[in-house]
Scaffold this motif. Structure first.
Motif, PDB file in Angstrom:
ATOM      1  N   VAL A  64      45.177  47.296  45.824  1.00  0.00           N
ATOM      2  CA  VAL A  64      46.110  46.080  45.906  1.00  0.00           C
ATOM      3  C   VAL A  64      45.855  45.882  44.247  1.00  0.00           C
ATOM      4  N   VAL A  65      44.675  45.902  44.092  1.00  0.00           N
ATOM      5  CA  VAL A  65      44.670  45.952  42.176  1.00  0.00           C
ATOM      6  C   VAL A  65      45.103  46.153  41.377  1.00  0.00           C
ATOM      7  N   ARG A 113      49.556  42.663  52.389  1.00  0.00           N
ATOM      8  CA  ARG A 113      50.416  41.830  52.105  1.00  0.00           C
ATOM      9  C   ARG A 113      50.048  40.929  51.875  1.00  0.00           C
ATOM     10  N   VAL A 114      49.421  40.170  52.190  1.00  0.00           N
ATOM     11  CA  VAL A 114      48.794  38.652  51.408  1.00  0.00           C
ATOM     12  C   VAL A 114      48.240  38.979  50.349  1.00  0.00           C
ATOM     13  N   LEU A 115      46.956  39.810  50.062  1.00  0.00           N
ATOM     14  CA  LEU A 115      46.769  39.836  48.463  1.00  0.00           C
ATOM     15  C   LEU A 115      47.628  40.100  47.710  1.00  0.00           C
ATOM     16  N   GLU A 116      48.779  41.003  48.046  1.00  0.00           N
ATOM     17  CA  GLU A 116      49.821  40.711  46.977  1.00  0.00           C
ATOM     18  C   GLU A 116      49.768  39.396  46.045  1.00  0.00           C
ATOM     19  N   HIS A 117      50.148  38.937  47.397  1.00  0.00           N
ATOM     20  CA  HIS A 117      50.366  37.161  47.129  1.00  0.00           C
ATOM     21  C   HIS A 117      49.586  36.786  46.067  1.00  0.00           C
ATOM     22  N   ALA A 136      50.661  33.056  51.258  1.00  0.00           N
ATOM     23  CA  ALA A 136      51.060  34.137  51.513  1.00  0.00           C
ATOM     24  C   ALA A 136      50.679  34.157  53.594  1.00  0.00           C
ATOM     25  N   ALA A 137      49.422  33.873  54.019  1.00  0.00           N
ATOM     26  CA  ALA A 137      49.236  33.635  55.648  1.00  0.00           C
ATOM     27  C   ALA A 137      50.224  33.328  55.844  1.00  0.00           C
ATOM     28  N   SER A 138      50.956  32.156  55.676  1.00  0.00           N
ATOM     29  CA  SER A 138      52.222  31.252  56.312  1.00  0.00           C
ATOM     30  C   SER A 138      52.884  32.132  56.233  1.00  0.00           C
TER      31      SER A 138
END
Length: 319
Positions: free
Chosen positions: A198-199, A233-237, A247-249
């Motif tokens: 992701v990084v 997806r959450v980490l990217e956001h 991101a989670a929401s």
């Protein structure tokens, strides 16, 4: 490459000291790296995300896989100290020095090392080969047991080779290629070892496809991929400037979009479960959510409702 290089300096092994422990002790290097990246918010977030993952992994090793909640609470209360880096070790399966990584943290380190060696580019063959070699039969992990528990007295004195790596190494020994040896075991490395990916790849076209390919190198099964991509997806956001809460929401709605990127068969079902978890999170009870959705290392047990495991694939849409 810049952020990975800064992070890697924090993880340099010295005289056999575990990398995660060296990182925790090297506060001066962390401060230096933070200063170097101060002009680049994304890079700083990325570096701190990786550092945070290693610290959390090492902190959890002494209580890894303690499924008896009452015993854990009683021991922590009796010793009067925080559960992070807890001593004496309560781990019922293996014993490691303070600061050592779990079997998942080991793969996080291997993935990061490969990205450093390849200038930030993902080489799944190299990652798979290094996992097989670093956690192979000729290492401190020892002989390849035919079952997860084998015949050893528990807890063993040394690192633990869990099912997905054991099956991967066995498949390679049976003649499979490093990129074709992924099995059905769907443990937590599906989202742990993808953090460096992701990084290095967040915001790029084909980001989710890259993450999926890397997951399937070791875990060629849909539950591992669908949860690994949800985490990505959450980490990217977050790495691109948003908050994890935002991101989670937003994730459930994203997973229901008909034209979402890299769709997976179980996206809609996972979105429904995330809705439940987010509602539960409003009560502030983490332990309640864990008790409801399970403490297992096995991702497919998260695909359940009211304690009943649900089918994966296309039939999940019916649930």
């Amino acid at each position: 490459v810049r952020v990975i290089g800064c992070t890697w300096r924090l993880l340099a092994r010295r005289r056999g000291v575990p990398a995660a422990y060296a990182m925790v002790a090297a506060s001066d290097l962390l401060a230096q790296a933070t200063e170097e990246l101060a002009d680049d918010p994304r890079a700083l977030r990325s570096m701190l995300a990786i550092v945070g993952a290693f610290v959390a992994d090492a902190a959890a090793t002494p209580t890894h896989w303690v499924y008896d909640q009452a015993k854990l609470e009683a021991e922590v209360s009796a010793h009067g100290r925080p559960v992070a880096f807890f001593q004496p070790s309560l781990n019922p399966f293996y014993t490691r020095p303070v600061g050592a990584a779990t079997c998942y943290g080991e793969q996080l380190l291997i993935t990061l090392r490969s990205l450093v060696a390849h200038g930030g580019e993902v080489d799944n063959r190299d990652i798979g080969r290094t996992i097989a070699e670093t956690m192979g039969v000729d290492t401190e992990y020892g002989p390849l047991d035919t079952t997860i528990f084998g015949t050893r007295k528990l807890p063993i004195d040394g690192p633990w080779r869990h099912g997905s790596v054991m099956h991967y190494i066995q498949a390679i020994a049976n003649g499979s290629d490093y990129e074709e040896a992924g099995g059905s075991d769907d443990q937590a490395e599906a989202y742990v070892k993808t953090l460096p990916l992701v990084v290095s790849q967040a915001g790029q076209p084909g980001f989710l496809e890259t993450v999926e390919e890397s997951i399937r190198t070791l875990q060629d099964n849909d539950p591992a991929v669908v949860y690994g991509l949800a985490a990505a997806r959450v980490l990217e956001h977050a790495l691109l400037g948003g908050s994890c809460a935002e991101a989670a929401s937003a994730l459930p709605a994203m997973l229901r979009m008909p034209h979402r990127k890299n769709p997976q068969p179980d996206d809609r079902y996972v979105a429904n479960r995330l809705d439940d978890v987010l509602k539960m999170a409003q009560t502030g009870s983490y332990l309640e959510s864990v008790s409801t959705y399970g403490r297992s290392y096995d991702i497919k047990t998260y695909l359940r409702h009211d304690g009943v495991e649900m089918p994966t694939g296309a039939t999940a849409y019916l649930n």
